[in-house]
Design a protein around this motif. Structure first.
Motif, PDB file in Angstrom:
ATOM      1  N   ALA A 140       0.824  -1.208   0.000  1.00 61.72           N
ATOM      2  CA  ALA A 140       0.000   0.000   0.000  1.00 61.72           C
ATOM      3  C   ALA A 140       0.861   1.261   0.000  1.00 61.72           C
ATOM      4  CB  ALA A 140      -0.944   0.008   1.199  1.00 61.72           C
ATOM      5  N   GLY A 141       2.019   1.195   0.659  1.00 64.34           N
ATOM      6  CA  GLY A 141       2.941   2.324   0.637  1.00 64.34           C
ATOM      7  C   GLY A 141       3.373   2.659  -0.776  1.00 64.34           C
ATOM      8  N   PHE A 142       3.631   1.624  -1.572  1.00 64.40           N
ATOM      9  CA  PHE A 142       4.004   1.845  -2.968  1.00 64.40           C
ATOM     10  C   PHE A 142       2.799   2.247  -3.814  1.00 64.40           C
ATOM     11  CE2 PHE A 142       7.733  -0.449  -1.544  1.00 64.40           C
ATOM     12  CZ  PHE A 142       8.754   0.228  -2.209  1.00 64.40           C
ATOM     13  N   MET A 143       1.604   1.855  -3.379  1.00 63.58           N
ATOM     14  CA  MET A 143       0.394   2.325  -4.062  1.00 63.58           C
ATOM     15  C   MET A 143       0.233   3.829  -3.859  1.00 63.58           C
ATOM     16  SD  MET A 143      -3.604   1.380  -3.389  1.00 63.58           S
ATOM     17  CE  MET A 143      -4.892   2.316  -4.215  1.00 63.58           C
ATOM     18  N   VAL A 144       0.499   4.311  -2.638  1.00 57.33           N
ATOM     19  CA  VAL A 144       0.435   5.751  -2.372  1.00 57.33           C
ATOM     20  C   VAL A 144       1.437   6.480  -3.252  1.00 57.33           C
ATOM     21  CG1 VAL A 144       0.864   7.547  -0.638  1.00 57.33           C
ATOM     22  CG2 VAL A 144      -0.389   5.470   0.001  1.00 57.33           C
ATOM     23  N   ARG A 145       2.635   5.942  -3.350  1.00 56.90           N
ATOM     24  CA  ARG A 145       3.671   6.553  -4.198  1.00 56.90           C
ATOM     25  C   ARG A 145       3.257   6.517  -5.677  1.00 56.90           C
ATOM     26  NH1 ARG A 145       8.956   8.309  -3.892  1.00 56.90           N
ATOM     27  NH2 ARG A 145      10.378   7.561  -5.513  1.00 56.90           N
ATOM     28  N   THR A 146       2.588   5.441  -6.079  1.00 57.47           N
ATOM     29  CA  THR A 146       2.063   5.349  -7.450  1.00 57.47           C
ATOM     30  C   THR A 146       1.030   6.437  -7.691  1.00 57.47           C
ATOM     31  OG1 THR A 146       2.418   2.949  -7.505  1.00 57.47           O
ATOM     32  CG2 THR A 146       0.850   3.853  -9.089  1.00 57.47           C
ATOM     33  N   PHE A 147       0.199   6.696  -6.672  1.00 56.97           N
ATOM     34  CA  PHE A 147      -0.823   7.737  -6.810  1.00 56.97           C
ATOM     35  C   PHE A 147      -0.180   9.115  -6.960  1.00 56.97           C
ATOM     36  CE2 PHE A 147      -4.115  10.707  -5.653  1.00 56.97           C
ATOM     37  CZ  PHE A 147      -5.254  10.166  -6.242  1.00 56.97           C
ATOM     38  N   ILE A 148       0.959   9.345  -6.313  1.00 53.07           N
ATOM     39  CA  ILE A 148       1.651  10.629  -6.443  1.00 53.07           C
ATOM     40  C   ILE A 148       2.137  10.820  -7.880  1.00 53.07           C
ATOM     41  CG2 ILE A 148       3.634  11.994  -5.688  1.00 53.07           C
ATOM     42  CD1 ILE A 148       1.333  11.812  -3.664  1.00 53.07           C
ATOM     43  N   ILE A 149       2.624   9.756  -8.502  1.00 56.43           N
ATOM     44  CA  ILE A 149       3.023   9.836  -9.908  1.00 56.43           C
ATOM     45  C   ILE A 149       1.803  10.157 -10.766  1.00 56.43           C
ATOM     46  CG2 ILE A 149       3.899   8.506 -11.873  1.00 56.43           C
ATOM     47  CD1 ILE A 149       5.685   6.982  -9.916  1.00 56.43           C
ATOM     48  N   PHE A 150       0.703   9.454 -10.513  1.00 57.49           N
ATOM     49  CA  PHE A 150      -0.568   9.719 -11.193  1.00 57.49           C
ATOM     50  C   PHE A 150      -0.981  11.184 -10.997  1.00 57.49           C
ATOM     51  CE2 PHE A 150      -5.138  10.158 -10.214  1.00 57.49           C
ATOM     52  CZ  PHE A 150      -5.711   9.826 -11.439  1.00 57.49           C
ATOM     53  N   HIS A 151      -0.845  11.661  -9.782  1.00 57.75           N
ATOM     54  CA  HIS A 151      -1.186  13.037  -9.412  1.00 57.75           C
ATOM     55  C   HIS A 151      -0.352  14.042 -10.212  1.00 57.75           C
ATOM     56  CE1 HIS A 151      -0.033  16.496  -6.801  1.00 57.75           C
ATOM     57  NE2 HIS A 151      -1.327  16.569  -6.547  1.00 57.75           N
ATOM     58  N   ASP A 152       0.959  13.803 -10.294  1.00 60.20           N
ATOM     59  CA  ASP A 152       1.830  14.709 -11.046  1.00 60.20           C
ATOM     60  C   ASP A 152       1.520  14.675 -12.539  1.00 60.20           C
ATOM     61  OD1 ASP A 152       3.033  15.386  -8.685  1.00 60.20           O
ATOM     62  OD2 ASP A 152       5.080  14.945  -9.333  1.00 60.20           O
ATOM     63  N   CYS A 153       1.197  13.491 -13.047  1.00 62.95           N
ATOM     64  CA  CYS A 153       0.813  13.385 -14.466  1.00 62.95           C
ATOM     65  C   CYS A 153      -0.439  14.214 -14.733  1.00 62.95           C
ATOM     66  CB  CYS A 153       0.566  11.928 -14.841  1.00 62.95           C
ATOM     67  SG  CYS A 153       2.060  10.916 -14.929  1.00 62.95           S
ATOM     68  N   GLY A 154      -1.384  14.180 -13.797  1.00 59.84           N
ATOM     69  CA  GLY A 154      -2.613  14.952 -13.944  1.00 59.84           C
ATOM     70  C   GLY A 154      -2.367  16.447 -13.991  1.00 59.84           C
ATOM     71  N   HIS A 155      -1.290  16.897 -13.337  1.00 57.48           N
ATOM     72  CA  HIS A 155      -0.915  18.310 -13.364  1.00 57.48           C
ATOM     73  C   HIS A 155      -0.029  18.635 -14.566  1.00 57.48           C
ATOM     74  CE1 HIS A 155      -2.686  19.728  -9.678  1.00 57.48           C
ATOM     75  NE2 HIS A 155      -2.109  18.784  -8.947  1.00 57.48           N
ATOM     76  N   GLY A 156       0.372  17.608 -15.334  1.00 60.50           N
ATOM     77  CA  GLY A 156       1.263  17.832 -16.470  1.00 60.50           C
ATOM     78  C   GLY A 156       2.677  18.187 -16.051  1.00 60.50           C
ATOM     79  N   SER A 157       3.083  17.730 -14.861  1.00 57.92           N
ATOM     80  CA  SER A 157       4.394  18.113 -14.333  1.00 57.92           C
ATOM     81  C   SER A 157       5.417  16.980 -14.324  1.00 57.92           C
ATOM     82  CB  SER A 157       4.241  18.642 -12.899  1.00 57.92           C
ATOM     83  OG  SER A 157       3.791  17.617 -12.021  1.00 57.92           O
ATOM     84  N   PHE A 158       4.991  15.744 -14.539  1.00 55.17           N
ATOM     85  CA  PHE A 158       5.912  14.615 -14.396  1.00 55.17           C
ATOM     86  C   PHE A 158       6.845  14.483 -15.594  1.00 55.17           C
ATOM     87  CE2 PHE A 158       6.998  10.079 -13.634  1.00 55.17           C
ATOM     88  CZ  PHE A 158       7.423  10.208 -12.326  1.00 55.17           C
ATOM     89  N   PHE A 159       6.310  14.691 -16.799  1.00 55.78           N
ATOM     90  CA  PHE A 159       7.103  14.698 -18.024  1.00 55.78           C
ATOM     91  C   PHE A 159       6.889  16.017 -18.758  1.00 55.78           C
ATOM     92  CE2 PHE A 159       6.190   9.990 -17.759  1.00 55.78           C
ATOM     93  CZ  PHE A 159       7.496   9.591 -17.493  1.00 55.78           C
ATOM     94  N   LYS A 160       7.818  16.376 -19.612  1.00 53.34           N
ATOM     95  CA  LYS A 160       7.631  17.561 -20.465  1.00 53.34           C
ATOM     96  C   LYS A 160       6.560  17.291 -21.510  1.00 53.34           C
ATOM     97  CE  LYS A 160      12.336  19.350 -19.917  1.00 53.34           C
ATOM     98  NZ  LYS A 160      13.612  19.694 -20.597  1.00 53.34           N
TER      99      LYS A 160
END
Length: 333
Positions: free
Chosen positions: A60-80
């Motif tokens: 579940a800890g890694f699921m939370v971290r996965t959600f943060i990646i998902f969260h950043d993608c939603g903001h358009g900040s994870f990749f250019k």
């Protein structure tokens, strides 16, 4: 005010740059352990559930971290590349049972309205004012009390949000399509996992991981906007800078918890600029004293459980005891 505005905008712009190598490394050090631990958790069911539970908590800890990646993608900040953000967002959204476009839309509204008393209700933990609560019918007050109960919110509510609420389409053609495609993809994924690993093993582990991960996520989101001294104001006086720096918390977590939560504790900086990738938030904090606000520690964060309503008279959050000040006045009227 304009000078201050341009000053902080210039500061956050320095950190609103994604690094492809760091992003890809974060994907690998998150998803690979997540898949591996999930598999081990399912296999452990055959041995002992006392082994499965701790493994599921770690997963579940890694699921939370996965959600943060998902969260950043939603903001358009994870990749250019926005296309790369969209595709990874869809994949990580599937893993966290969250439709990408629907969540991104609601979360963008949350960022634009956080701390605004006149624009509550989308993408946030709903908070009534004292006046609204006192003037509400009994059934609405009852429902609100149930919703704001910690057990209901963090035990049952977390699963309800991710298992049920996220399955229901909302307004917007793209958002509706996102929900339906996610639901279809989940049906295929769940069926395939049940056939490959056994339905009892998979569903038991999936529910455990969702429970621990979702409860942690709801707690983090709650603490980020429900704390002593939080900034709220009516729309006419609402200020974006104050809503970010004073209306979002700096949740100072131990290093290991900060890693699993993807630096989301630096929430005041994140709200000031959602384009900053999570791995740049600590650097932005360290290098700029303007971001050095009073932190909420892990221990002190539990005080947030007592907040239930917003009292406009005292301009702060309050517990149920605040009603004693107003109910006699209301009765005389």
């Amino acid at each position: 005010m304009n000078t201050e505005k341009f000053r902080w905008q210039a500061i956050v712009t320095q950190y609103a740059q994604s690094d492809l190598r760091r992003s890809l490394w974060q994907v690998m050090n998150t998803l690979i352990p997540y898949f591996g631990l999930f598999y081990l958790s399912m296999r452990s069911v055959e041995i002992s559930i006392w082994l499965t539970v701790p493994l599921s908590i770690l997963t579940a800890g890694f699921m939370v971290r996965t959600f943060i990646i998902f969260h950043d993608c939603g903001h358009g900040s994870f990749f250019k590349s926005q296309k790369a953000n969209t595709w990874l967002g869809r994949v990580t959204g599937l893993l966290t049972f969250t439709p990408y476009y629907r969540w991104s839309h609601d979360h963008a509204i949350h960022h634009a309205t956080a701390g605004d008393l006149d624009r509550r209700g989308t993408g946030d933990v709903y908070t009534m004012t004292v006046e609204e609560y006192l003037s509400a019918p009994w059934w609405k007050r009852f429902g609100y009390r149930v919703m704001r109960n910690p057990i209901a919110m963090f035990v049952f509510g977390s699963l309800i949000v991710f298992v049920i609420t996220q399955r229901i389409p909302t307004k917007g053609r793209r958002e509706q399509a996102s929900v339906w495609w996610t639901n279809l993809s989940l049906a295929v994924m769940v069926t395939a996992m049940c056939l490959l690993f056994g339905w009892k093993e998979y569903l038991f582990v999936q529910l455990l991981v969702l429970f621990f991960g979702a409860s942690t996520g709801i707690w983090l989101f709650y603490v980020q906007h429900n704390f002593e001294g939080v900034y709220w104001d009516r729309h006419a006086q609402w200020d974006f800078f104050k809503a970010s720096i004073q209306g979002s918390s700096f949740y100072k977590l131990p290093a290991v918890l900060n890693w699993f939560s993807g630096n989301i504790g630096y929430h005041h900086i994140h709200h000031l600029s959602a384009k900053i990738p999570n791995y740049n938030l600590p650097k932005a904090y360290k290098e700029n004293p303007v971001f050095h606000v009073k932190p909420i520690t892990l221990l002190s964060s539990f005080k947030s459980l007592k907040w239930r309503l917003y009292d406009e008279a005292s301009r702060g959050l309050a517990g149920w005891e605040v009603l004693k000040k107003y109910q006699p006045v209301k009765a005389k009227g």
